[in-house]
Design a protein around this motif. Structure first.
Motif, PDB file in Angstrom:
ATOM      1  N   ARG A  98       0.848  -1.198   0.000  1.00  0.00           N
ATOM      2  CA  ARG A  98       0.000   0.000   0.000  1.00  0.00           C
ATOM      3  C   ARG A  98       0.873   1.234   0.000  1.00  0.00           C
ATOM      4  O   ARG A  98       2.092   1.158   0.188  1.00  0.00           O
ATOM      5  CB  ARG A  98      -0.908   0.023   1.222  1.00  0.00           C
ATOM      6  CG  ARG A  98      -0.185  -0.095   2.545  1.00  0.00           C
ATOM      7  CD  ARG A  98      -1.123   0.055   3.710  1.00  0.00           C
ATOM      8  NE  ARG A  98      -2.126  -1.006   3.764  1.00  0.00           N
ATOM      9  CZ  ARG A  98      -1.909  -2.242   4.183  1.00  0.00           C
ATOM     10  NH1 ARG A  98      -0.688  -2.594   4.571  1.00  0.00           N
ATOM     11  NH2 ARG A  98      -2.861  -3.136   4.229  1.00  0.00           N
ATOM     12  N   THR A 145      10.097 -12.440   3.390  1.00  0.00           N
ATOM     13  CA  THR A 145       9.266 -12.470   4.588  1.00  0.00           C
ATOM     14  C   THR A 145       9.327 -11.152   5.362  1.00  0.00           C
ATOM     15  O   THR A 145       8.761 -11.029   6.424  1.00  0.00           O
ATOM     16  CB  THR A 145       9.725 -13.603   5.532  1.00  0.00           C
ATOM     17  OG1 THR A 145      11.139 -13.527   5.654  1.00  0.00           O
ATOM     18  CG2 THR A 145       9.327 -14.952   4.991  1.00  0.00           C
ATOM     19  N   GLU A 169       8.738  -6.948   5.779  1.00  0.00           N
ATOM     20  CA  GLU A 169       7.972  -5.818   5.277  1.00  0.00           C
ATOM     21  C   GLU A 169       8.705  -4.537   5.615  1.00  0.00           C
ATOM     22  O   GLU A 169       9.335  -4.418   6.662  1.00  0.00           O
ATOM     23  CB  GLU A 169       6.570  -5.817   5.893  1.00  0.00           C
ATOM     24  CG  GLU A 169       5.734  -6.945   5.351  1.00  0.00           C
ATOM     25  CD  GLU A 169       4.321  -6.942   5.889  1.00  0.00           C
ATOM     26  OE1 GLU A 169       3.893  -5.919   6.464  1.00  0.00           O
ATOM     27  OE2 GLU A 169       3.658  -7.976   5.732  1.00  0.00           O
ATOM     28  N   LEU A 170       8.621  -3.568   4.714  1.00  0.00           N
ATOM     29  CA  LEU A 170       9.366  -2.318   4.876  1.00  0.00           C
ATOM     30  C   LEU A 170       8.487  -1.138   4.563  1.00  0.00           C
ATOM     31  O   LEU A 170       7.531  -1.251   3.801  1.00  0.00           O
ATOM     32  CB  LEU A 170      10.534  -2.263   3.875  1.00  0.00           C
ATOM     33  CG  LEU A 170      11.498  -3.425   3.797  1.00  0.00           C
ATOM     34  CD1 LEU A 170      12.433  -3.195   2.637  1.00  0.00           C
ATOM     35  CD2 LEU A 170      12.274  -3.491   5.090  1.00  0.00           C
ATOM     36  N   ILE A 171       8.845   0.015   5.146  1.00  0.00           N
ATOM     37  CA  ILE A 171       8.258   1.243   4.621  1.00  0.00           C
ATOM     38  C   ILE A 171       9.394   2.115   4.104  1.00  0.00           C
ATOM     39  O   ILE A 171      10.439   2.250   4.726  1.00  0.00           O
ATOM     40  CB  ILE A 171       7.392   2.006   5.651  1.00  0.00           C
ATOM     41  CG1 ILE A 171       8.098   2.152   6.983  1.00  0.00           C
ATOM     42  CG2 ILE A 171       6.078   1.334   5.828  1.00  0.00           C
ATOM     43  CD1 ILE A 171       7.272   2.929   7.981  1.00  0.00           C
ATOM     44  N   MET A 199       5.086 -19.791  11.176  1.00  0.00           N
ATOM     45  CA  MET A 199       5.027 -19.606   9.728  1.00  0.00           C
ATOM     46  C   MET A 199       5.385 -20.887   8.988  1.00  0.00           C
ATOM     47  O   MET A 199       5.436 -20.905   7.765  1.00  0.00           O
ATOM     48  CB  MET A 199       6.003 -18.496   9.304  1.00  0.00           C
ATOM     49  CG  MET A 199       5.551 -17.105   9.719  1.00  0.00           C
ATOM     50  SD  MET A 199       6.890 -15.898   9.572  1.00  0.00           S
ATOM     51  CE  MET A 199       6.821 -15.526   7.837  1.00  0.00           C
ATOM     52  N   GLN A 203       4.394 -19.802   0.927  1.00  0.00           N
ATOM     53  CA  GLN A 203       3.512 -18.695   1.297  1.00  0.00           C
ATOM     54  C   GLN A 203       3.704 -18.291   2.761  1.00  0.00           C
ATOM     55  O   GLN A 203       2.749 -18.175   3.505  1.00  0.00           O
ATOM     56  CB  GLN A 203       2.056 -19.075   1.048  1.00  0.00           C
ATOM     57  CG  GLN A 203       1.686 -19.109  -0.421  1.00  0.00           C
ATOM     58  CD  GLN A 203       1.896 -17.772  -1.084  1.00  0.00           C
ATOM     59  OE1 GLN A 203       1.735 -16.737  -0.462  1.00  0.00           O
ATOM     60  NE2 GLN A 203       2.299 -17.775  -2.349  1.00  0.00           N
ATOM     61  N   ALA A 204       4.957 -18.088   3.160  1.00  0.00           N
ATOM     62  CA  ALA A 204       5.192 -17.725   4.555  1.00  0.00           C
ATOM     63  C   ALA A 204       4.868 -16.257   4.764  1.00  0.00           C
ATOM     64  O   ALA A 204       5.550 -15.388   4.253  1.00  0.00           O
ATOM     65  CB  ALA A 204       6.647 -17.996   4.923  1.00  0.00           C
ATOM     66  N   SER A 205       3.802 -15.985   5.462  1.00  0.00           N
ATOM     67  CA  SER A 205       3.519 -14.594   5.813  1.00  0.00           C
ATOM     68  C   SER A 205       2.661 -14.601   7.062  1.00  0.00           C
ATOM     69  O   SER A 205       2.137 -15.634   7.469  1.00  0.00           O
ATOM     70  CB  SER A 205       2.803 -13.882   4.673  1.00  0.00           C
ATOM     71  OG  SER A 205       1.507 -14.404   4.536  1.00  0.00           O
ATOM     72  N   THR A 227      -1.213 -10.308  10.783  1.00  0.00           N
ATOM     73  CA  THR A 227      -0.672  -8.987  10.515  1.00  0.00           C
ATOM     74  C   THR A 227      -1.318  -8.371   9.278  1.00  0.00           C
ATOM     75  O   THR A 227      -1.701  -7.212   9.277  1.00  0.00           O
ATOM     76  CB  THR A 227       0.854  -9.074  10.323  1.00  0.00           C
ATOM     77  OG1 THR A 227       1.436  -9.429  11.567  1.00  0.00           O
ATOM     78  CG2 THR A 227       1.441  -7.761   9.861  1.00  0.00           C
ATOM     79  N   GLU A 228      -1.476  -9.183   8.248  1.00  0.00           N
ATOM     80  CA  GLU A 228      -2.095  -8.669   7.026  1.00  0.00           C
ATOM     81  C   GLU A 228      -3.502  -8.172   7.295  1.00  0.00           C
ATOM     82  O   GLU A 228      -3.900  -7.104   6.841  1.00  0.00           O
ATOM     83  CB  GLU A 228      -2.125  -9.764   5.963  1.00  0.00           C
ATOM     84  CG  GLU A 228      -0.912  -9.709   5.062  1.00  0.00           C
ATOM     85  CD  GLU A 228      -0.980 -10.741   3.967  1.00  0.00           C
ATOM     86  OE1 GLU A 228      -2.035 -10.831   3.314  1.00  0.00           O
ATOM     87  OE2 GLU A 228       0.011 -11.465   3.782  1.00  0.00           O
ATOM     88  N   ASP A 278      -3.368  -4.962   9.428  1.00  0.00           N
ATOM     89  CA  ASP A 278      -2.907  -3.814   8.658  1.00  0.00           C
ATOM     90  C   ASP A 278      -3.990  -3.287   7.728  1.00  0.00           C
ATOM     91  O   ASP A 278      -4.067  -2.095   7.467  1.00  0.00           O
ATOM     92  CB  ASP A 278      -1.660  -4.183   7.843  1.00  0.00           C
ATOM     93  CG  ASP A 278      -0.398  -3.957   8.647  1.00  0.00           C
ATOM     94  OD1 ASP A 278      -0.478  -3.243   9.664  1.00  0.00           O
ATOM     95  OD2 ASP A 278       0.657  -4.491   8.273  1.00  0.00           O
ATOM     96  N   ARG A 279      -4.803  -4.195   7.234  1.00  0.00           N
ATOM     97  CA  ARG A 279      -5.862  -3.756   6.332  1.00  0.00           C
ATOM     98  C   ARG A 279      -6.790  -2.771   7.057  1.00  0.00           C
ATOM     99  O   ARG A 279      -7.325  -1.857   6.458  1.00  0.00           O
ATOM    100  CB  ARG A 279      -6.643  -4.967   5.816  1.00  0.00           C
ATOM    101  CG  ARG A 279      -6.734  -4.964   4.294  1.00  0.00           C
ATOM    102  CD  ARG A 279      -7.232  -6.282   3.768  1.00  0.00           C
ATOM    103  NE  ARG A 279      -6.158  -7.224   3.536  1.00  0.00           N
ATOM    104  CZ  ARG A 279      -6.298  -8.543   3.560  1.00  0.00           C
ATOM    105  NH1 ARG A 279      -7.469  -9.081   3.843  1.00  0.00           N
ATOM    106  NH2 ARG A 279      -5.269  -9.334   3.316  1.00  0.00           N
ATOM    107  N   LEU A 308      -4.097   0.383   8.817  1.00  0.00           N
ATOM    108  CA  LEU A 308      -3.451   1.253   7.833  1.00  0.00           C
ATOM    109  C   LEU A 308      -4.432   1.609   6.720  1.00  0.00           C
ATOM    110  O   LEU A 308      -4.041   1.988   5.627  1.00  0.00           O
ATOM    111  CB  LEU A 308      -2.213   0.563   7.237  1.00  0.00           C
ATOM    112  CG  LEU A 308      -1.102   0.208   8.221  1.00  0.00           C
ATOM    113  CD1 LEU A 308       0.066  -0.433   7.494  1.00  0.00           C
ATOM    114  CD2 LEU A 308      -0.621   1.442   8.961  1.00  0.00           C
ATOM    115  N   MET A 333       8.882  -2.907   8.967  1.00  0.00           N
ATOM    116  CA  MET A 333       7.526  -2.977   9.490  1.00  0.00           C
ATOM    117  C   MET A 333       7.386  -4.363  10.093  1.00  0.00           C
ATOM    118  O   MET A 333       7.100  -5.328   9.387  1.00  0.00           O
ATOM    119  CB  MET A 333       6.565  -2.786   8.318  1.00  0.00           C
ATOM    120  CG  MET A 333       5.166  -2.527   8.714  1.00  0.00           C
ATOM    121  SD  MET A 333       4.890  -0.817   9.149  1.00  0.00           S
ATOM    122  CE  MET A 333       3.784  -0.322   7.853  1.00  0.00           C
TER     123      MET A 333
END
Lengths: 65, 589
Positions: free
Chosen positions: A28, A42, A44-46, B122, B189-191, B195-196, B199-200, B203, B410
């Motif tokens: 986003r 794996t 995430e960054l901003i 994960m 598909q490690a995530s 958190t996703e 964040d939706r 954020l 993040m």
């Protein structure tokens, strides 16, 4: 992707997983020209747009997750 | 004593591991031979005692950031017997470059793969034996946060110190990468699904910012709803101790010595003590914001606005917390690793209208203004507080350039643990007490001397040295409407804004309603507002200065942090007082 920058920023990008050839997902973007939220592997960054401007992305057509 | 250094990237849980290992024995101290402060502690490992050092988290050994220089310098000049390299297991790939740089130093190394809880959630699996064999270094899997695998770490350290194999031919980075890839299995598909999802919402393009402000408000209210009664309680206890124990004990001492001990030293210590509950609470709450990963989200949300002022989203959180109390907010800026950005943030925080200044304003506003005007007057002071912070960052952003690129990790959302938060709070309180106590006590004693000497002068009156200073300062302060009595109050306000009203009671020799009456008799509303402007902008208090000095270790920066607000306070009060007086004379007479 490709990274068109040298020196410390390149090192920092590298250390955070942003290096040539890795695949990046733009999750986003913040409102009002704020930073981008990326995922590399794996992590995430901003990244502020100013710093992100030297990252060159080639679109991939992998199905969105 | 053998020396063991913890090394790793930021956000790998290095400090959590350090705290787990050392408990409450750690202290921040100047490292002999280097001009930096490092967290270190003695650690009993089997039959020997070693010194464990927590090196700052870095991304690259050859980088040029302050932290990177500290670590390189440390490894090059300080004899190190073992490096414990901390790795965040689920993000191992991007940490291998640093690992190979550190391995090339030829220092015995124990690899700690941390956050195995997240990695296994994960679906990531590690073949420890295979990897250890390939790298020819001992490897230990653990979760510092939950204590998983901790019991076997000390024996592992012990073994590594006494008999650590050193590679004759150092591995290349390609070798290391290959070894890892062969031994670690990461599902495609490690995530972090949670958190996703979060964040939706958090954020969200539209609701993200309002939610952020709601969270901040809650936090802010939380610290004060709980902190204020605690602070009052502490003050009450301190006063009770004084009446019950100290006053009878000092009764036989000469009056002057009594004053020095009770009103000087003891009040100074009391000032220090009154900050403790606030610091504990602040770091508990900040611990939640930081450890959950929300601070990075705040940076993301607020960056567009804050970058215009040379600041970033984390600065904004600290500025906001400064409205409660500047002292912990200044300490909290430590999360900002870029020196320029951190200094700029520290320069703006003292303009946040803290709760102590609020007390002065509420008193003056109630005394001078009508109930209809009161909220607007207070609101105007809040607006000026924010404008001053913005003005300051705009003026100084060229001096304190944020040279670090704005590339932040993040982290996934995590649950903070009580253990983690308690350790941080305890460390921060210890840090504050160790460093600020002397400075604050000296400040309080100095003001006591100024307001009680020469001998025979009524304390706090215009005959004291403080009063004389008030007279001398008239050429400077009269143009902004501040009379000698108010000048003495400003001097008291240097200790803490909480005592300004109390000092006015001493100065005018009146209390309660009589004091309000005396003030309305002596001071016009223009003078009162000018005084409030000055109180808002000038040096917040001696504790703030002590904190700025501790955090920066720079006298010149501390001097700037005192001088700039003083000058700004004078100029703004001058502009207001002269304009308002002129307008009143011209139009209302």
């Amino acid at each position: 992707m490709a990274v068109n920058v040298e020196g410390d920023l390149k090192k920092r990008f590298f250390a955070l997983g942003l290096k040539e050839g890795s695949s990046v997902r733009v999750l986003r973007r913040a409102k009002f020209g704020g930073p981008m939220h990326l995922r590399v592997g794996t992590s995430e960054l901003i990244v502020r747009l100013k710093d992100a401007s030297c990252i060159c992305l080639v679109p991939s057509f992998a199905s969105p997750v | 004593m053998k020396r063991v250094a913890l090394l790793g990237m930021p956000n790998t849980g290095k400090s959590t591991l350090f705290n787990r290992l050392t408990g409450s024995h750690a202290k921040v101290g100047n490292w002999p031979g280097l001009t930096v402060e490092l967290m270190n502690a003695r650690l009993i490992v089997g039959d020997q005692v070693v010194r464990l050092v927590d090196l700052p988290g870095i991304y690259d050994l050859n980088g040029f950031s302050d932290d990177e220089r500290v670590v390189t310098n440390f490894l090059d000049t300080q004899q190190t017997d073992l490096i414990i390299f901390v790795l965040n297991t689920s993000q191992y790939e991007r940490q291998l470059n640093l690992l190979s740089q550190v391995m090339a130093k030829g220092i015995p190394l124990l690899l700690v793969m941390n956050m195995v809880d997240e990695a296994s959630a994960m679906g990531i699996t590690v073949d420890v034996h295979g990897l250890s064999e390939k790298l020819n270094h001992p490897i230990h899997l653990l979760s510092a946060k939950y204590g998983q695998g901790m019991e076997r770490l000390l024996p592992a350290i012990r073994q590594a110190i006494s008999s650590c194999p050193l590679n004759d031919t150092p591995l290349t980075q390609a070798d290391i990468e290959q070894a890892f890839q062969a031994s670690i299995n990461v599902p495609a598909q490690a995530s972090h699904a949670l958190t996703e999802k979060l964040d939706r919402v958090l954020l969200h393009p539209v609701f993200g910012l309002p939610l952020f402000f709601a969270v901040m408000l809650l936090l802010f209210e939380g610290v004060f709803a709980i902190g204020k009664p605690l602070q009052d309680g502490a003050a009450w206890l301190l006063a009770a101790f004084r009446t019950v124990a100290l006053e009878p004990l000092c009764a036989n001492l000469p009056v002057l010595l009594q004053g020095l001990l009770l009103d000087g030293v003891y009040n100074g210590l009391g000032t220090v003590a009154s900050f403790v509950p606030l610091i504990v609470l602040f770091f508990l709450f900040m611990g939640i914001v930081e450890d959950t990963g929300y601070l990075s989200r705040a940076a993301f949300l607020m960056d567009a606005l804050m970058s215009k002022f040379g600041l970033d989203g984390r600065s904004f959180v600290m500025l906001l917390m400064g409205f409660g109390c500047n002292v912990p907010a200044l300490m909290g800026t430590r999360v900002i690793r870029s020196k320029g950005l951190r200094y700029l943030t520290m320069l703006t925080i003292p303009f946040s209208l803290c709760s102590a200044r609020m007390q002065v304003f509420v008193f003056f506003i109630a005394a001078i203004f009508t109930a209809d005007q009161a909220p607007w007057v207070l609101f105007s002071l809040y607006v000026i507080s924010i404008l001053m912070a913005i003005l300051t960052s705009l003026i100084f952003k060229r001096q304190y350039i944020n040279n670090d690129a704005f590339v932040l990790e993040m982290p996934p959302y995590r649950f903070p643990t009580v253990h983690q938060m308690a350790t941080t709070s305890r460390q921060e309180v210890k840090h504050f007490l160790n460093r600020a106590t002397r400075f604050i006590v000296i400040g309080v004693v100095m003001v006591w001397v100024l307001t009680n000497f020469p001998q025979g002068a009524a304390p706090g009156s215009v005959d004291t040295w403080a009063g004389q200073m008030g007279q001398w300062l008239q050429p400077v302060l009269q143009p902004i409407g501040i009379n000698p009595e108010l000048t003495i109050a400003l001097l008291f306000g240097f200790i803490a804004k909480e005592i300004v009203i109390g000092s006015l009671a001493i100065i005018y020799g009146q209390e309660g309603g009589a004091l309000v009456h005396a003030i309305t008799q002596h001071i016009t509303w223009i003078q009162a507002y000018s005084f409030m402007l000055f109180v808002l902008i000038y040096t917040p208090c001696v504790s703030t200065i002590a904190t700025i000095r501790n955090e920066t270790k720079s006298l010149s920066f501390t001097a700037l942090a005192i001088a700039w607000p003083l000058v700004a306070a004078w100029l703004i009060s001058l502009a207001f007082y002269q304009t308002a007086t002129y307008l009143q004379l011209t139009y209302f007479h």
